[in-house]
Design a protein around this motif. Structure first.
Motif, mmCIF file in Angstrom:
data_model
loop_
_atom_site.group_PDB
_atom_site.id
_atom_site.type_symbol
_atom_site.label_atom_id
_atom_site.label_comp_id
_atom_site.label_asym_id
_atom_site.label_seq_id
_atom_site.Cartn_x
_atom_site.Cartn_y
_atom_site.Cartn_z
ATOM 1 N N UNK A 1 59.759 88.615 113.348
ATOM 2 C CA UNK A 1 59.806 89.848 112.535
ATOM 3 C C UNK A 1 59.767 91.106 113.391
ATOM 4 N N UNK A 2 59.005 91.059 114.471
ATOM 5 C CA UNK A 2 58.817 92.243 115.310
ATOM 6 C C UNK A 2 60.044 92.568 116.147
ATOM 7 N N UNK A 3 61.025 91.652 116.180
ATOM 8 C CA UNK A 3 62.259 91.931 116.883
ATOM 9 C C UNK A 3 62.251 91.615 118.359
ATOM 10 N N UNK A 4 61.252 90.895 118.829
ATOM 11 C CA UNK A 4 61.193 90.533 120.242
ATOM 12 C C UNK A 4 62.250 89.506 120.607
ATOM 13 N N UNK A 5 62.368 89.231 121.898
ATOM 14 C CA UNK A 5 63.321 88.237 122.382
ATOM 15 C C UNK A 5 62.807 86.831 122.088
ATOM 16 N N UNK A 6 63.667 85.853 122.294
ATOM 17 C CA UNK A 6 63.246 84.461 122.130
ATOM 18 C C UNK A 6 62.103 84.152 123.085
ATOM 19 N N UNK A 7 62.131 84.756 124.275
ATOM 20 C CA UNK A 7 61.047 84.557 125.247
ATOM 21 C C UNK A 7 59.733 85.132 124.714
ATOM 22 N N UNK A 8 59.801 86.287 124.033
ATOM 23 C CA UNK A 8 58.590 86.888 123.442
ATOM 24 C C UNK A 8 58.002 85.977 122.373
ATOM 25 N N UNK A 9 58.870 85.473 121.506
ATOM 26 C CA UNK A 9 58.425 84.582 120.433
ATOM 27 C C UNK A 9 57.847 83.293 121.023
ATOM 28 N N UNK A 10 58.527 82.774 122.054
ATOM 29 C CA UNK A 10 58.066 81.548 122.707
ATOM 30 C C UNK A 10 56.667 81.750 123.289
ATOM 31 N N UNK A 11 56.466 82.885 123.959
ATOM 32 C CA UNK A 11 55.153 83.181 124.537
ATOM 33 C C UNK A 11 54.078 83.328 123.481
ATOM 34 N N UNK A 12 54.427 83.951 122.368
ATOM 35 C CA UNK A 12 53.462 84.165 121.300
ATOM 36 C C UNK A 12 53.039 82.853 120.651
ATOM 37 N N UNK A 13 53.989 81.913 120.518
ATOM 38 C CA UNK A 13 53.702 80.657 119.816
ATOM 39 C C UNK A 13 53.405 79.489 120.752
ATOM 40 N N UNK A 14 53.530 79.712 122.038
ATOM 41 C CA UNK A 14 53.279 78.623 122.979
ATOM 42 C C UNK A 14 54.361 77.557 122.945
ATOM 43 N N UNK A 15 55.610 77.972 122.747
ATOM 44 C CA UNK A 15 56.749 77.060 122.706
ATOM 45 C C UNK A 15 57.721 77.411 123.832
ATOM 46 N N UNK A 16 58.664 76.525 124.080
ATOM 47 C CA UNK A 16 59.702 76.854 125.060
ATOM 48 C C UNK A 16 60.754 77.734 124.394
ATOM 49 N N UNK A 17 61.509 78.482 125.221
ATOM 50 C CA UNK A 17 62.566 79.339 124.670
ATOM 51 C C UNK A 17 63.612 78.508 123.937
ATOM 52 N N UNK A 18 63.935 77.353 124.480
ATOM 53 C CA UNK A 18 64.933 76.484 123.846
ATOM 54 C C UNK A 18 64.480 76.029 122.467
ATOM 55 N N UNK A 19 63.206 75.686 122.353
ATOM 56 C CA UNK A 19 62.669 75.258 121.059
ATOM 57 C C UNK A 19 62.729 76.403 120.058
ATOM 58 N N UNK A 20 62.379 77.603 120.511
ATOM 59 C CA UNK A 20 62.446 78.779 119.627
ATOM 60 C C UNK A 20 63.884 79.009 119.180
ATOM 61 N N UNK A 21 64.832 78.946 120.109
ATOM 62 C CA UNK A 21 66.238 79.155 119.737
ATOM 63 C C UNK A 21 66.697 78.107 118.722
ATOM 64 N N UNK A 22 66.282 76.853 118.922
ATOM 65 C CA UNK A 22 66.662 75.793 117.976
ATOM 66 C C UNK A 22 66.094 76.066 116.587
ATOM 67 N N UNK A 23 64.811 76.473 116.518
ATOM 68 C CA UNK A 23 64.196 76.762 115.217
ATOM 69 C C UNK A 23 64.856 77.972 114.550
ATOM 70 N N UNK A 24 65.166 79.000 115.351
ATOM 71 C CA UNK A 24 65.840 80.172 114.795
ATOM 72 C C UNK A 24 67.216 79.805 114.251
ATOM 73 N N UNK A 25 67.959 79.019 115.004
ATOM 74 C CA UNK A 25 69.291 78.603 114.581
ATOM 75 C C UNK A 25 69.216 77.800 113.280
ATOM 76 N N UNK A 26 68.250 76.902 113.213
ATOM 77 C CA UNK A 26 68.079 76.088 112.010
ATOM 78 C C UNK A 26 67.700 76.959 110.809
ATOM 79 N N UNK A 27 66.779 77.908 111.032
ATOM 80 C CA UNK A 27 66.344 78.794 109.949
ATOM 81 C C UNK A 27 67.479 79.685 109.473
#
Length: 200
Positions: free
Chosen positions: A152-178
């Motif tokens: 929601x805050x508009x950060x990069x996939x790396x920002x989201x990954x850092x916030x949630x403790x996930x890898x950037x690839x995992x974040x991109x996959x979840x975003x793509x699916x959503x």
């Protein structure tokens, strides 16, 4: 009957309190403006029914409802919100709320809803109930919803990954699916559509 009102808008909170206090059998014993103040206020004032807004600072009203039902199972919860979204209704009922009405409900109907909930009944805005049945369940997995919330805050996939403790690839996959599940074209549109449906 003792009531607690939680709403981050002081004017709305005060108006609800004033209207409900006019009823001879209803007394507002506590008012708070943050979701994370609900349980402490309820423990101190022992309300029979808590009227909670959905969107509040600290924690949202649905999370506060779940915490309140766990801390004080005898206190009934009525969600009173501007945001009559089907996903919110489903989540609120799953969190233990006994009712869900919108803020433009007439004062007399609101007081009646409080009494019915205190008597052990469920009260749901009929229009919202119909919309909820028509809309179905959220298509998002819990992790996809987490990723969209963080995005929601508009950060990069790396920002989201850092916030949630996930890898950037995992974040991109979840975003793509959503994005695919919401029928959106962009991440921002997926967030907006998920918000509008009450899935976040």
């Amino acid at each position: 009957m003792r009531l607690l009102i939680a709403d981050d808008q002081a004017l709305v909170r005060g108006a609800l309190a004033a209207l409900l206090d006019l009823e001879p059998d209803l007394t507002v014993v506590a008012e708070v403006g943050r979701g994370d103040e609900v349980v402490a206020a309820a423990r101190e004032h022992r309300p029979d029914v808590a009227l909670l807004d959905v969107e509040m600072p600290g924690i949202d009203g649905i999370t506060a409802a779940a915490a309140l039902r766990k801390a004080m199972p005898g206190c009934k919860v009525l969600m009173v919100t501007t945001f009559g979204r089907p996903g919110y209704l489903r989540r609120a009922m799953a969190a233990g709320a006994s009712g869900f009405v919108v803020k433009d409900t007439p004062a007399r109907q609101l007081a009646d809803a409080v009494r019915r909930i205190a008597a052990g009944l469920r009260v749901v805005d009929p229009t919202l109930a119909a919309e909820t049945l028509a809309s179905g369940d959220s298509p998002l997995t819990p992790r996809e919803a987490d990723v969209l919330r963080a995005a929601r805050e508009g950060g990069t996939a790396a920002d989201v990954a850092g916030q949630l403790g996930l890898s950037e690839g995992t974040v991109r996959n979840h975003l793509s699916s959503a994005i695919g599940k919401t029928g959106a074209r962009t991440r921002a549109e997926a967030v907006r559509l998920a918000d509008e449906n009450g899935w976040l």
